[in-house]
Every structure is written in structure tokens, then in C-alpha cells.
Enzyme design. Structure first.
Site, short mmCIF file in Angstrom:
data_model
loop_
_atom_site.label_atom_id
_atom_site.label_comp_id
_atom_site.label_asym_id
_atom_site.label_seq_id
_atom_site.Cartn_x
_atom_site.Cartn_y
_atom_site.Cartn_z
N GLY A 92 -21.25 125.45 36.46
CA GLY A 92 -20.05 124.60 36.47
C GLY A 92 -19.74 123.97 35.13
O GLY A 92 -18.65 123.43 34.93
N ASP A 252 -32.19 126.21 42.66
CA ASP A 252 -31.23 126.62 41.63
C ASP A 252 -31.74 126.26 40.23
O ASP A 252 -31.17 126.70 39.24
CB ASP A 252 -29.85 125.98 41.87
CG ASP A 252 -29.93 124.48 42.00
OD1 ASP A 252 -30.67 124.01 42.88
OD2 ASP A 252 -29.27 123.78 41.22
P1 AMP Z 1 -27.92 120.70 37.50
O1 AMP Z 1 -27.93 119.23 37.52
O2 AMP Z 1 -27.93 121.26 36.14
O3 AMP Z 1 -29.00 121.33 38.31
O4 AMP Z 1 -26.54 121.13 38.15
C1 AMP Z 1 -26.26 121.27 39.51
C2 AMP Z 1 -24.90 121.88 39.69
O5 AMP Z 1 -23.88 120.95 39.26
C3 AMP Z 1 -24.64 123.14 38.91
O6 AMP Z 1 -23.85 123.98 39.68
C4 AMP Z 1 -23.93 122.65 37.68
O7 AMP Z 1 -23.15 123.64 37.08
C5 AMP Z 1 -23.04 121.55 38.28
N1 AMP Z 1 -22.66 120.55 37.27
C6 AMP Z 1 -23.45 119.63 36.71
N2 AMP Z 1 -22.77 118.88 35.82
C7 AMP Z 1 -21.50 119.33 35.82
C8 AMP Z 1 -20.30 118.98 35.11
N3 AMP Z 1 -20.27 118.00 34.22
N4 AMP Z 1 -19.20 119.69 35.38
C9 AMP Z 1 -19.20 120.68 36.28
N5 AMP Z 1 -20.27 121.06 36.98
C10 AMP Z 1 -21.42 120.40 36.76
MG MG Z 2 -29.27 123.22 37.36
#
Ligand code: AMP
Ligand code: MG
Length: 492
Positions: A92, A252
Site C-alpha cells: 500500500g 504478511d
Molecule cells: P505493515 O505495517 O508494514 O505491516 O503494513 C500493513 C499493511 O498496511 C500493508 O498492506 C501496508 O502496505 C499498509 N500500509 C501501511 N502504511 C501505509 C500507508 N501509509 N499508506 C498505505 N498503506 C499503508
Molecule cells: Mg508489513
């Protein structure tokens, strides 16, 4: 003459997979990219060329300029977050620029993080605040230097734009290098849709790219699971040995390449406490330090359940095979941890007396909560008759002296020379780790004063974690009471 672009030896195999695996999407340009740092050694090892111009580096690693041969995509994946299944997550706020092949014919993903919205962004802005960029840069390179399999940090840039979280914060883009960005959640994405055709395509792709040796096995899918299980058990063993708490071991955030990935609210434990939890979102301590081996097994079960019908068409047989795999993982991970830990006290995990003696130390440490890193580091000094630094970690001097005397007796029975044991211990017990308060200090200076000097200095010290350096003692010391970091945040 200044070259007009950075050159990469791209070969983008993932973007040749069916459309459902990803979205073709370009990074969204940022206002005014400025290079914070570029990892030249890593860049060269990836065969990337024309790395001299900071301007070009900033343009490229912010996503403002898309280099020749790149085919930017956002990957689709799902995942279990804190035990609950989410059927669509995906990149994302990241795009894969492409895969490079280096001089050794190895393949690596080059991914920009914080590069703008994709179809997987949901409510998010696709951007990253500068704090998490700096955090991931320091942490992932430190882990690499600590000999822990991990994604790497290639570049960090400021975007010249603000992002809005609870307040307005400076934004940044991080460039991550990985053996692959395929996660357990990538398999779960197709499984959730009952899409067995694409599951098989993914499994075959993963075997060919990451586990080619499994191709020769009678049952390549089961073999792949065993190879992954082996890698994962070793990875967890290493985490436990250095006091690393991932913080958000969702499926994930679990790479099938066996690398540490997604440095969100991760932390290094200062005081020894197996129940340590730092992540602000981990309310029930699911991902506490001591829970990591069991969680890794839980995650492996998620992966295995996606592959059930590929492992064996007969469901009963498949389940039996998977149960064996999970039992075997438990044995493997315990062995990996024991091997790592007993080596930290200069002894051998195959000797029951040695493992028992380690347990006694951990019990004392659990009661007294000394600094995890320094306790082990200073134990080797005892070999040179310098006991003070080690003992100073403990309040109950009698208890630790008794333990130490028994340790010396065990050591004396070893056939290895004492200097060999000393060197071996110092090669697994780091002096420098990315302590939470040091990382926070680097982030604060960067965000508040636009000063990256401390981040760079800290990163340099952490390049050689096992060698005592002529630097401020502060780099190796635990936090003072008012410097302690009690909580870490995703900060996305
Ligand atoms: P994470 O915290 O990296 O494990 O992210 C979990 C999910 O949230 C993933 O699908 C990321 O791509 C999405 N995500 C986290 N931060 C953002 C953001 N600022 N904008 C869009 N998607 C996000
Ligand atoms: Mg992640």
C-alpha cells in the site's frame, strides 16, 4: 561527463507472472528529494552503476525518475494480523522497481517504500514518515552486521513533503533490498480466493527462485516447506541470541526467503526479560520476546495449510505430513536457540551439562534483569581474569560467583584453547546493538533539526558490532533511566 542515469541489471520475473499477482503502478513523484544516505557497498555488490551523483541518487531512490528496465509493481498479498485473517493487504505504500541480477548471478528485489498510493493503499496515503525510514535503515543494516538474515537498506531520502499522522511530520522514501518480497501472506492471498491455479504458479515460482534444490526432491512442495522451516528456525535462533523482538510477526511480515522483514515496532531488549513487549499495538503480548519461536511455528502452519493439496492430494495424508513438519520445526527451532545460546557462554549445546549451566544463568538473569547484551559480552573477559564488568551486572554477587566458578570448571574441561573460546564468544556476543534509545536519538535529531550526523555515526559503529571501537562508550551502554524507551510504534 556526468552520466544521465543510474543503471541496473534488471530482470523482472515477478512482473511476468499473471496480472492478479500485482498492480502495475509507478511511484508518485515527491516535491524535493534529498539524499540522506546511499549504501555504496551494497549498491556495488548489486552491480548497480553510475552511483556518483547525489542528485541522481535522490531522483532515482525517491521514485521521481524511473530507470531503464524498471517495471514498477505493487504486490498483492493477504495475511494474518495478530491472529486475524485479512484477505487483502498488499503493497500500500511500496513499489517494486524491479529485480536485479548481480555479478554472482543472484537475484534481488529493489523496492521503494513510501513511494505513494497503489490500489492496495486502502485508507493510507502511500507515504512514509521520516522516522520509520531512518529506523529501518539503521536496524536492517545493523542486523546484517550481526549476521542475521535480513532485507537490506540501499538508500534513504527525504521527500521535501510533509505527511500527516497524528501531527505533521517530514516524509521520506526508503529503498529496501530483499531476496524476494514474497510473504506467507502472498500464499494466503490466493488460498483465501480458493485460487488453486495461481497458488501452484506461486509455489512453483518460489521453488525455482528461492528453493531450487527442492526441485530434485520426490515431493518438491513438501521439501520447500522443510527448507523454509530450516531457514526460519535458524533465523529465530539468531533473533533470540541478540535480544531482537520483531514486534509484529504477522504472516504478511514473514518472508518466505527466511529474511527478517518489516522493521516496524521492533526493538532490542536491554534488560533481560523474556516477556518483553515494546510494540504499542501488541496489547496482549502475542509477539513477546519468548513467544517468537511458537509464533514462527504458527506462521509456518499458515503457510503449510495453503500448500496442503499440493503436498498430497489425499487430505488425510497431507495433514499427517504437515503435522510432522510442524513437530520437526519445534525440534529445529529449540535446537537452533540452544546452539546459539550455549555458544554465547563458550560451551557446546550437545553437552547436557553445558545446556543446564546456560539455563541456570538465564534463571539468574531473569530474576536480576541485567543488561542482556553486556552480560554475555563481558563473560568472555572473565577468561582474562577481568571479572568486574560481568559481575557488575548482577546484584546478588554470591549467586553469580557460584555460577561463574562452575562455569570455569566446565571451561577447563574443554579441549579448545582459552583464546579460541574467548574469540568465539566475542564473535557471537556483540558489544554494539541498535539500542532503542540510540535509534530514537538518531530519529529525533533528524526530524527536529534535520541533522543526520548521529544517524550516520551510529550506523557506522553498528557496522562492526563485535569489535571494540574507539568511540564514545555511550554507544555500547544501556539507557539511563530517563532515556529508556518503553514503547515502539509502527509509525506508518
Ligand atoms: P505493515 O505495517 O508494514 O505491516 O503494513 C500493513 C499493511 O498496511 C500493508 O498492506 C501496508 O502496505 C499498509 N500500509 C501501511 N502504511 C501505509 C500507508 N501509509 N499508506 C498505505 N498503506 C499503508
Ligand atoms: Mg508489513
Amino acid at each position: 561527463m556526468t552520466p544521465n542515469q543510474i543503471t541496473f541489471n534488471f530482470d523482472n520475473s515477478y512482473s511476468r507472472l499473471p496480472d492478479i499477482f500485482y498492480e502495475n503502478v509507478n511511484p508518485q513523484p515527491v516535491k524535493q528529494p534529498q539524499l540522506i544516505t546511499f549504501n555504496q557497498a551494497l549498491g556495488h555488490s548489486l552491480g548497480i552503476q553510475n552511483l556518483e551523483s547525489n542528485e541522481l541518487l535522490a531522483e532515482t531512490f525517491s521514485g521521481n525518475f524511473i530507470p531503464n528496465g524498471s517495471s514498477p509493481i505493487a504486490l498483492a498479498y493477504a495475511g494474518h494480523q495478530f491472529g486475524h485473517f485479512v484477505n487483502q493487504l498488499g503493497d500500500g505504500r511500496a513499489v517494486l522497481l524491479g529485480e536485479v541480477i548481480n555479478g554472482q548471478n543472484e537475484r534481488f528485489d529493489i523496492q521503494l517504500k513510501g513511494s505513494g498510493k497503489t490500489k492496495f493503499s486502502r485508507q493510507g496515503d502511500g507515504r512514509s514518515a521520516l522516522g520509520p525510514v531512518i529506523r529501518e535503515y539503521i536496524l536492517s543494516e545493523a542486523m546484517h552486521a550481526l549476521n542475521v538474515p535480513t532485507t537490506r537498506a540501499l538508500a534513504a531520502v527525504t521527500s521535501g513533503e510533509d505527511v500527516y499522522r497524528e501531527t505533521s511530520l517530514p516524509g521520506g522514501v526508503f529503498t529496501r533490498v530483499a531476496k524476494s518480497h514474497i510473504r506467507i501472506g502472498t500464499f494466503e492471498y490466493f488460498m483465501a480466493q480458493n485460487d488453486h491455479q495461481n497458488l501452484k504458479i506461486l509455489a512453483d515460482y518460489v521453488i525455482e527462485r528461492l528453493f531450487p534444490e527442492a526441485l530434485d526432491a520426490d515431493n518438491p512442495y513438501l521439501e520447500m516447506l522443510y527448507s523454509f522451516s530450516e531457514k526460519q528456525s535458524k533465523l529465530i535462533g539468531k533473533w533470540m541470541g541478540i535480544g531482537f523482538i520483531h514486534g509484529v510477526m504477522n504472516t504478511d511480515n514473514t518472508s518466505v526467503a527466511g529474511e527478517t522483514i518489516d522493521y516496524g515496532p521492533c526493538a532490542f531488549m536491554d534488560e533481560y526479560n523474556p516477556q518483553s513487549v515494546f510494540s504499542s499495538i501488541d496489547h496482549h503480548g502475542r509477539y513477546a520476546f519468548a513467544n517468537q519461536p511458537q509464533i514462527a511455528q504458527w506462521n509456518l502452519a499458515c503457510l503449510a495449510s495453503c500448500l496442503l493439496s499440493l503436498v498430497d492430494k489425499n487430505e488425510t495424508n497431507a495433514k499427517e505430513k504437515i503435522n510432522d513438519l510442524l513437530t520437526d520445526f519445534s525440534t529445529k527451532v529449540n535446537k537452533a536457540i540452544s546452539k546459539t545460546m550455549v555458544r554465547k557462554i563458550g560451551l557446546n549445546h550437545k553437552n547436557k551439562k553445558h545446556t543446564e549451566h546456560l539455563k541456570k544463568l538465564l534463571k539468574i538473569m531473569h530474576e536480576e534483569k541485567p543488561d542482556y547484551t553486556l552480560s554475555f559480552r563481558h563473560l568472555s573477559d572473565v577468561i582474562n581474569n577481568e571479572e568486574e564488568a560481568f559481575k557488575s551486572q548482577f546484584a546478588n554477587k554470591d549467586l553469580i560467583s557460584d555460577w561463574l566458578n562452575a562455569w570455569k570448571t566446565l571451561l577447563n574441561k574443554e579441549t579448545n584453547k582459552t583464546d579460541e573460546i574467548y574469540n568465539s564468544m566475542n564473535s557471537v556476543n556483540p558489544l554494539y546493538i541498535p539500542r532503542n534509545h540510540l535509534v530514537e536519538r538518531a530519529i529525533k535529531l533528524a526530524i527536529e533539526d534535520n541533522d543526520f550526523s548521529y544517524m550516520l555515526e551510529l550506523s557506522e559503529v553498528l557496522e562492526n558490532p563485535f569489535i571494540k571501537q574507539d568511540v564514545d562508550a555511550d554507544f555500547s551502554l544501556p539507557p539511563k533511566e530517563d532515556e529508556k524507551v518503553h514503547q515502539t510504534f509502527c509509525g506508518t
